[in-house]
Design a protein around this motif. Structure first.
Motif, short mmCIF file in Angstrom:
data_model
loop_
_atom_site.label_atom_id
_atom_site.label_comp_id
_atom_site.label_asym_id
_atom_site.label_seq_id
_atom_site.Cartn_x
_atom_site.Cartn_y
_atom_site.Cartn_z
N TYR A 90 -2.38 -3.77 10.07
CA TYR A 90 -2.71 -5.37 9.35
C TYR A 90 -2.66 -6.83 10.77
CZ TYR A 90 1.44 -4.46 11.85
OH TYR A 90 2.70 -4.77 12.93
N ILE A 138 -2.98 0.28 -3.69
CA ILE A 138 -3.00 -1.26 -2.82
C ILE A 138 -2.98 -1.93 -4.22
CG2 ILE A 138 -5.28 -1.67 -2.78
CD1 ILE A 138 -4.67 -2.99 -0.38
N VAL A 182 0.50 -0.83 0.15
CA VAL A 182 -0.14 0.27 0.12
C VAL A 182 1.48 0.86 0.08
CG1 VAL A 182 -1.89 0.90 0.87
CG2 VAL A 182 -1.17 -0.98 1.28
N VAL A 220 -6.96 -8.02 -3.15
CA VAL A 220 -7.28 -6.19 -3.11
C VAL A 220 -8.38 -5.62 -3.87
CG1 VAL A 220 -4.96 -6.67 -2.97
CG2 VAL A 220 -5.82 -5.85 -4.78
N THR A 261 -4.27 -6.81 5.49
CA THR A 261 -3.83 -5.05 6.09
C THR A 261 -5.55 -4.05 5.16
OG1 THR A 261 -2.92 -2.85 5.82
CG2 THR A 261 -3.52 -5.01 3.81
N ASN A 262 -5.93 -3.48 6.17
CA ASN A 262 -7.08 -2.60 5.33
C ASN A 262 -6.61 -1.24 5.02
OD1 ASN A 262 -6.18 -1.11 7.08
ND2 ASN A 262 -7.77 -1.25 8.63
N ILE A 263 -7.03 -1.31 4.74
CA ILE A 263 -6.59 0.40 3.56
C ILE A 263 -5.87 1.61 4.17
CG2 ILE A 263 -8.35 2.13 3.30
CD1 ILE A 263 -6.96 1.11 0.35
N LYS A 264 -6.37 1.36 5.17
CA LYS A 264 -4.95 2.30 6.51
C LYS A 264 -4.31 2.00 6.83
CE LYS A 264 -8.93 2.61 9.15
NZ LYS A 264 -9.25 2.95 10.59
N PRO A 295 -8.24 -6.65 10.46
CA PRO A 295 -7.19 -7.18 9.72
C PRO A 295 -7.26 -9.43 10.10
CG PRO A 295 -7.13 -6.17 9.16
CD PRO A 295 -7.79 -5.05 10.66
N GLY A 298 -9.04 -3.24 1.75
CA GLY A 298 -7.41 -3.27 1.76
C GLY A 298 -7.27 -4.41 0.95
#
Length: 354
Positions: A318, A223, A217, A252, A312-315, A287, A257
């Motif tokens: 993880y 991502i 990311v 993804v 992992t999320n987009i922020k 996650p 994420g």
């Protein structure tokens, strides 16, 4: 709790952290992006991905570079020179996915081409297809400028030789004659016999783990994900595992994420665990919890299977979960960590332990 013990003597530039039981959180720091997370312990490949991301190249470039490095090392469960099939040939599976566009490129049972993840990217960028397989995938790769060459090495030839001398044990056949547990083929099906039991976790450990899968990311939240492998050793020729299948080997989504999986691909492919994990995060799960829930679905049918998921999320938050191993290691790096860090999560042996 997260252990205070830091084991750094095995890898001078890598911190190995012992992580507590599944369900506990990692101290992930304040600055979470950009980041790279990958399965198992391969600091060299992980560092290449991180260095690529830090030169302002794309998350897609980082995933390709990291997976390519692992393929170049070869000799294990990824890349050339490892895990021969029943004919003694090493073949490759790989996929790469762009979370921004949802485009995917993949190759399965790729023969005589070393750079599987890069061929997969060419499939994504230069065709309207998602997956190419076998000798036709090789022809495509050659047309894209890749060199055709033998993927066998002295080591893989010796593995194959010893396997043949051991009556082709172990192998992947069921409900055939002669008895595949004690004899080589050729085999023919046993008439009026269906539904044989299948091995759920043979040979999957840190030395023969089937796949390296990776998510990157960038600092703006773009991502990408990918996976590459030469599959299970002594597989039936033509077999394609979970790694090149979107939603199974990796998945993804720019709004949510990503997740990637490793383990017994012939089982995990039946459940699309990476997709399940991403959709779990979309519904609000962390996650780690989302990865656990995906593994629960598999363990209901295959209580002894071995597999793991990283997410992992987009922020940049993880987590990981695993089933059937004792522990599962994964690599992660972000600005807060400042270097490739190996974390290890305890696994469960049956679904009731989640």
């Amino acid at each position: 709790m997260l252990s205070d013990v830091v084991l750094s003597m095995l890898w001078p530039s890598v911190i190995l952290l012992a992580v507590g039981p599944a369900g506990e959180c990692y101290n992930q720091g304040d600055i979470k992006l950009p980041m790279v997370i990958s399965t198992w312990i391969d600091k060299e490949s992980h560092n290449v991905a991180w260095e690529t991301l830090n030169t302002k190249k794309s998350a897609l470039d980082a995933v390709e570079a990291g997976c390519s490095k692992c393929e170049e090392l070869g000799g294990g469960s990824v890349g050339f020179g490892g895990n021969p099939d029943e004919n003694g040939e090493t073949t490759l599976d790989a996929m790469i996915m762009d979370g921004e566009t949802h485009n995917v490129g993949a190759v399965g049972n790729l023969r005589r081409i070393k750079s599987a993840i890069s061929v997969a990217r060419k499939v994504m960028e230069h065709t309207s297809h998602t997956l190419l397989t076998g000798s036709q995938a090789t022809q495509f790769a050659v047309s894209m400028g890749f060199k055709e060459e033998d993927l066998s090495t002295n080591s893989s030839r010796e593995i194959y030789k010893k396997w043949k001398e051991n009556n082709c044990q172990p192998n992947r056949w069921l409900d055939v004659t002669p008895n595949p547990r004690i004899s080589c083929g050729p085999y023919s099906p046993i008439k009026d016999h269906h539904g044989g039991s299948e091995p759920e976790g043979y040979g999957l450990d840190e030395g023969n783990h089937d796949t390296i899968s990776m998510i990157a990311v960038d600092e703006n939240g773009r991502i990408a994900g990918g996976a590459t492998t030469n599959g299970l050793s002594h597989k039936v020729p033509g077999r394609v595992g979970d790694s090149p299948i979107p939603g199974s080997g990796a998945y993804v989504d720019k709004d949510v994420g990503g997740a990637t999986a490793t383990g017994n691909g012939d089982i995990m492919i039946r459940f699309s665990p990476s997709l399940l994990t991403v959709e779990g995060m979309r519904s609000g799960l962390t996650p780690e919890k989302s990865a656990q829930e995906a593994l629960v679905k598999i363990s209901r049918f295959y209580p002894s299977f071995r597999g793991a998921i990283i997410a992992t999320n987009i922020k940049g938050d993880y987590g990981a979960a695993c089933h059937g191993y004792d522990t599962f290691p994964f690599c992660v790096v972000n600005p807060a960590l400042n270097q490739t860090t190996v974390k290890r999560v305890n696994c469960v042996k049956k679904k009731e332990e989640f």
